[in-house]
Design a protein around this motif. Structure first.
Motif, PDB file in Angstrom:
ATOM      1  N   VAL A  21       0.854  -1.190   0.000  1.00  0.00           N
ATOM      2  CA  VAL A  21       0.000   0.000   0.000  1.00  0.00           C
ATOM      3  C   VAL A  21       0.891   1.242   0.000  1.00  0.00           C
ATOM      4  O   VAL A  21       1.832   1.341   0.800  1.00  0.00           O
ATOM      5  CB  VAL A  21      -0.930   0.013   1.222  1.00  0.00           C
ATOM      6  N   SER A  22       0.593   2.172  -0.881  1.00  0.00           N
ATOM      7  CA  SER A  22       1.349   3.430  -0.932  1.00  0.00           C
ATOM      8  C   SER A  22       1.269   4.166   0.398  1.00  0.00           C
ATOM      9  O   SER A  22       0.348   3.953   1.196  1.00  0.00           O
ATOM     10  CB  SER A  22       0.772   4.335  -2.027  1.00  0.00           C
ATOM     11  N   GLY A  23       2.233   5.047   0.618  1.00  0.00           N
ATOM     12  CA  GLY A  23       2.230   5.860   1.826  1.00  0.00           C
ATOM     13  C   GLY A  23       0.912   6.604   1.961  1.00  0.00           C
ATOM     14  O   GLY A  23       0.522   7.348   1.057  1.00  0.00           O
ATOM     15  N   GLN A  24       0.243   6.393   3.084  1.00  0.00           N
ATOM     16  CA  GLN A  24      -1.068   7.005   3.319  1.00  0.00           C
ATOM     17  C   GLN A  24      -0.912   8.223   4.206  1.00  0.00           C
ATOM     18  O   GLN A  24      -0.215   8.188   5.223  1.00  0.00           O
ATOM     19  CB  GLN A  24      -2.004   6.002   3.996  1.00  0.00           C
ATOM     20  N   LEU A  25      -1.599   9.297   3.826  1.00  0.00           N
ATOM     21  CA  LEU A  25      -1.626  10.508   4.636  1.00  0.00           C
ATOM     22  C   LEU A  25      -2.896  10.516   5.489  1.00  0.00           C
ATOM     23  O   LEU A  25      -3.886   9.870   5.142  1.00  0.00           O
ATOM     24  CB  LEU A  25      -1.585  11.742   3.727  1.00  0.00           C
TER      25      LEU A  25
ATOM     26  N   ARG B 101      -2.330 -11.494   7.213  1.00  0.00           N
ATOM     27  CA  ARG B 101      -1.313 -10.919   8.089  1.00  0.00           C
ATOM     28  C   ARG B 101      -0.964  -9.502   7.655  1.00  0.00           C
ATOM     29  O   ARG B 101      -0.811  -9.247   6.446  1.00  0.00           O
ATOM     30  CB  ARG B 101      -0.016 -11.774   8.037  1.00  0.00           C
ATOM     31  N   VAL B 102      -0.873  -8.623   8.599  1.00  0.00           N
ATOM     32  CA  VAL B 102      -0.214  -7.350   8.329  1.00  0.00           C
ATOM     33  C   VAL B 102       1.273  -7.592   8.543  1.00  0.00           C
ATOM     34  O   VAL B 102       1.702  -8.042   9.608  1.00  0.00           O
ATOM     35  CB  VAL B 102      -0.721  -6.229   9.250  1.00  0.00           C
ATOM     36  N   VAL B 103       2.064  -7.345   7.512  1.00  0.00           N
ATOM     37  CA  VAL B 103       3.478  -7.730   7.536  1.00  0.00           C
ATOM     38  C   VAL B 103       4.357  -6.602   8.063  1.00  0.00           C
ATOM     39  O   VAL B 103       5.214  -6.819   8.920  1.00  0.00           O
ATOM     40  CB  VAL B 103       3.944  -8.139   6.127  1.00  0.00           C
ATOM     41  N   ARG B 104       4.158  -5.407   7.549  1.00  0.00           N
ATOM     42  CA  ARG B 104       5.090  -4.324   7.866  1.00  0.00           C
ATOM     43  C   ARG B 104       4.408  -2.976   7.748  1.00  0.00           C
ATOM     44  O   ARG B 104       3.603  -2.756   6.839  1.00  0.00           O
ATOM     45  CB  ARG B 104       6.276  -4.348   6.894  1.00  0.00           C
ATOM     46  N   LEU B 105       4.766  -2.075   8.665  1.00  0.00           N
ATOM     47  CA  LEU B 105       4.431  -0.652   8.534  1.00  0.00           C
ATOM     48  C   LEU B 105       5.727   0.144   8.411  1.00  0.00           C
ATOM     49  O   LEU B 105       6.689  -0.107   9.150  1.00  0.00           O
ATOM     50  CB  LEU B 105       3.689  -0.130   9.765  1.00  0.00           C
ATOM     51  N   GLY B 106       5.730   1.116   7.537  1.00  0.00           N
ATOM     52  CA  GLY B 106       6.759   2.155   7.531  1.00  0.00           C
ATOM     53  C   GLY B 106       6.096   3.433   8.016  1.00  0.00           C
ATOM     54  O   GLY B 106       5.175   3.938   7.366  1.00  0.00           O
ATOM     55  N   VAL B 107       6.523   3.924   9.178  1.00  0.00           N
ATOM     56  CA  VAL B 107       5.865   5.071   9.812  1.00  0.00           C
ATOM     57  C   VAL B 107       6.822   6.263   9.800  1.00  0.00           C
ATOM     58  O   VAL B 107       7.894   6.224  10.417  1.00  0.00           O
ATOM     59  CB  VAL B 107       5.465   4.736  11.266  1.00  0.00           C
ATOM     60  N   PHE B 108       6.436   7.302   9.090  1.00  0.00           N
ATOM     61  CA  PHE B 108       7.253   8.505   8.959  1.00  0.00           C
ATOM     62  C   PHE B 108       6.545   9.636   9.705  1.00  0.00           C
ATOM     63  O   PHE B 108       5.475  10.061   9.303  1.00  0.00           O
ATOM     64  CB  PHE B 108       7.439   8.857   7.488  1.00  0.00           C
ATOM     65  N   VAL B 109       7.176  10.084  10.779  1.00  0.00           N
ATOM     66  CA  VAL B 109       6.565  11.112  11.628  1.00  0.00           C
ATOM     67  C   VAL B 109       7.282  12.440  11.377  1.00  0.00           C
ATOM     68  O   VAL B 109       8.498  12.549  11.583  1.00  0.00           O
ATOM     69  CB  VAL B 109       6.695  10.734  13.121  1.00  0.00           C
ATOM     70  N   CYS B 110       6.532  13.451  10.944  1.00  0.00           N
ATOM     71  CA  CYS B 110       7.137  14.774  10.777  1.00  0.00           C
ATOM     72  C   CYS B 110       7.534  15.283  12.162  1.00  0.00           C
ATOM     73  O   CYS B 110       6.696  15.417  13.061  1.00  0.00           O
ATOM     74  CB  CYS B 110       6.148  15.726  10.102  1.00  0.00           C
ATOM     75  N   SER B 111       8.825  15.555  12.336  1.00  0.00           N
ATOM     76  CA  SER B 111       9.372  15.757  13.683  1.00  0.00           C
ATOM     77  C   SER B 111      10.214  17.014  13.771  1.00  0.00           C
ATOM     78  O   SER B 111      10.947  17.359  12.847  1.00  0.00           O
ATOM     79  CB  SER B 111      10.274  14.566  14.060  1.00  0.00           C
TER      80      SER B 111
ATOM     81  N   GLU C  69       2.963   9.892   7.840  1.00  0.00           N
ATOM     82  CA  GLU C  69       2.655   9.123   6.632  1.00  0.00           C
ATOM     83  C   GLU C  69       2.993   7.673   6.931  1.00  0.00           C
ATOM     84  O   GLU C  69       4.031   7.385   7.533  1.00  0.00           O
ATOM     85  CB  GLU C  69       3.485   9.633   5.439  1.00  0.00           C
ATOM     86  N   ILE C  70       2.109   6.752   6.520  1.00  0.00           N
ATOM     87  CA  ILE C  70       2.322   5.327   6.827  1.00  0.00           C
ATOM     88  C   ILE C  70       2.143   4.481   5.575  1.00  0.00           C
ATOM     89  O   ILE C  70       1.108   4.565   4.902  1.00  0.00           O
ATOM     90  CB  ILE C  70       1.353   4.837   7.927  1.00  0.00           C
ATOM     91  N   GLU C  71       3.165   3.675   5.267  1.00  0.00           N
ATOM     92  CA  GLU C  71       3.000   2.674   4.213  1.00  0.00           C
ATOM     93  C   GLU C  71       2.856   1.309   4.866  1.00  0.00           C
ATOM     94  O   GLU C  71       3.291   1.096   6.000  1.00  0.00           O
ATOM     95  CB  GLU C  71       4.166   2.703   3.226  1.00  0.00           C
ATOM     96  N   MET C  72       2.272   0.372   4.145  1.00  0.00           N
ATOM     97  CA  MET C  72       1.851  -0.892   4.745  1.00  0.00           C
ATOM     98  C   MET C  72       2.030  -2.015   3.734  1.00  0.00           C
ATOM     99  O   MET C  72       1.781  -1.825   2.542  1.00  0.00           O
ATOM    100  CB  MET C  72       0.366  -0.739   5.113  1.00  0.00           C
ATOM    101  N   THR C  73       2.465  -3.164   4.218  1.00  0.00           N
ATOM    102  CA  THR C  73       2.473  -4.385   3.415  1.00  0.00           C
ATOM    103  C   THR C  73       1.629  -5.416   4.137  1.00  0.00           C
ATOM    104  O   THR C  73       1.809  -5.624   5.342  1.00  0.00           O
ATOM    105  CB  THR C  73       3.900  -4.937   3.252  1.00  0.00           C
ATOM    106  N   VAL C  74       0.711  -6.059   3.406  1.00  0.00           N
ATOM    107  CA  VAL C  74      -0.121  -7.100   4.019  1.00  0.00           C
ATOM    108  C   VAL C  74      -0.073  -8.354   3.162  1.00  0.00           C
ATOM    109  O   VAL C  74       0.187  -8.301   1.947  1.00  0.00           O
ATOM    110  CB  VAL C  74      -1.596  -6.652   4.196  1.00  0.00           C
TER     111      VAL C  74
END
Lengths: 159, 159, 159
Positions: free
Chosen positions: C37-41, C91-101, C146-151
């Motif tokens: 899944v593309s990076g979701q806003l 299964r949800v396999v992986r999240l990539g979580v990008f936090v504006c910091s 922004e969060i991307e996801m692999t399931v």
């Protein structure tokens, strides 16, 4: 599956010679029918096409051009692994697009469109991918953008 | 496939005891023949080996050492999933290397080489991976580097 | 495999209508039994729920809520690809979580727990994933996360 060499010629583009691995990592790894391409920097003819954050040091347009160069460099690495047998390229799966950004810059998706649009121009539906585009504070060699890529291939030799 | 325990001993390194999952996510997930390891921080004996951005708060050399610790921590998680049957580890596929960076720092690839070189020392060709190395403004618990890893394994039990 | 619609109802949540692709990339790509899944806003009803860096412009609590919205948006994209046949989600396999910091912010994992905890609430063990959570300087449209996801999915139609 599209005719990549013809599409490159139509756009007056060429794939670079893929640089050989010079470190403990490699430019691309194939596992099963997927190729994971290392993060590509916008090097062209041995130099970085644009450096520094967007937009203060690199314009959005220059960053889009740099993103296109990252894609050409990444495709060259894919081609190296599949002996440029482009009929084997069945899908571009994912791009990770890291845009060197000033605080407050909020157009990373526009920069990333440089990469995405080129893939669609070159490969049609085969080139339509998932992606994440984010803004990072700094990149290797002061690149303005870095792109990693995952593609699916067919007709894998057993190894 | 290399003898990881012997290589660790040769380098006078040990894998830590992998921390158990303490949250709604897990340290590593296996799907088919791939294991995705969560982003690893450079914790050693319960404390962070180096904190803050490179190079103002953490030197490049310290960040390389921290990157090596991330790899040891990640391998420990892989070992936990494969019962330390290291003959099943067939390939390190990808590293995502996030280096906490000052603006203008452009040597993330040098920091990442700490991780890549260790994998090659420990695993030889099996350890040669694709990677993306980028500079981020901040990381959890003020870590100077975070590394996620994907590896391929063989001889998967059916489940 | 859990009953996602019932769990959403229990939490008084709804999945949004997944926006159609409007660019050269797509919201989600399926290859074999994996969906990327593309990076979701964190868009909700057409507007961003929180913008700007954590914690100066967005509180940790608001960013956690935004992270939850990213997950709902991502699940909507998964549902679109599997015709909302949620029994196929294995299964949800992986999240990539990008936090504006902001520089010095070191609680990206707490923000990411908003996403991880929701997946566990909705999906139980199926929702337990690997993840990487990092702090970035800027995101598209000034999103705070922004969060991307692999399931992984089962019962894939051949195509």
């Amino acid at each position: 599956m599209p005719d990549l060499p013809a599409q490159l010629a139509r756009l007056n583009l060429t794939l670079p010679t893929p640089p050989a691995a010079v470190a403990s990592y490699v430019p691309a790894v194939r596992v099963g029918d997927l190729i994971t391409v290392s993060g590509q920097l916008p090097m062209r003819d041995g130099k970085m096409v644009a450096t520094g954050p967007v937009p203060s040091a690199t314009s959005i347009e220059s960053a889009q051009d740099a993103a296109r160069q990252c894609i050409l460099n990444g495709l060259a690495q894919v081609g190296h692994l599949i002996d440029n047998d482009w009929l084997r390229l069945t899908r571009v799966v994912r791009l990770g697009v890291f845009v060197c950004s000033d605080a407050g810059f909020d157009q990373q998706h526009i920069v990333a469109n440089g990469a995405s649009d080129l893939l669609f121009e070159l490969l049609g539906e085969t080139g339509r991918h998932a992606r994440a585009a984010v803004g990072v504070i700094a990149l290797p060699l002061a690149a303005c953008v870095e792109i990693e890529m995952t593609v699916q291939i067919a007709g894998v030799a057993h190894n």
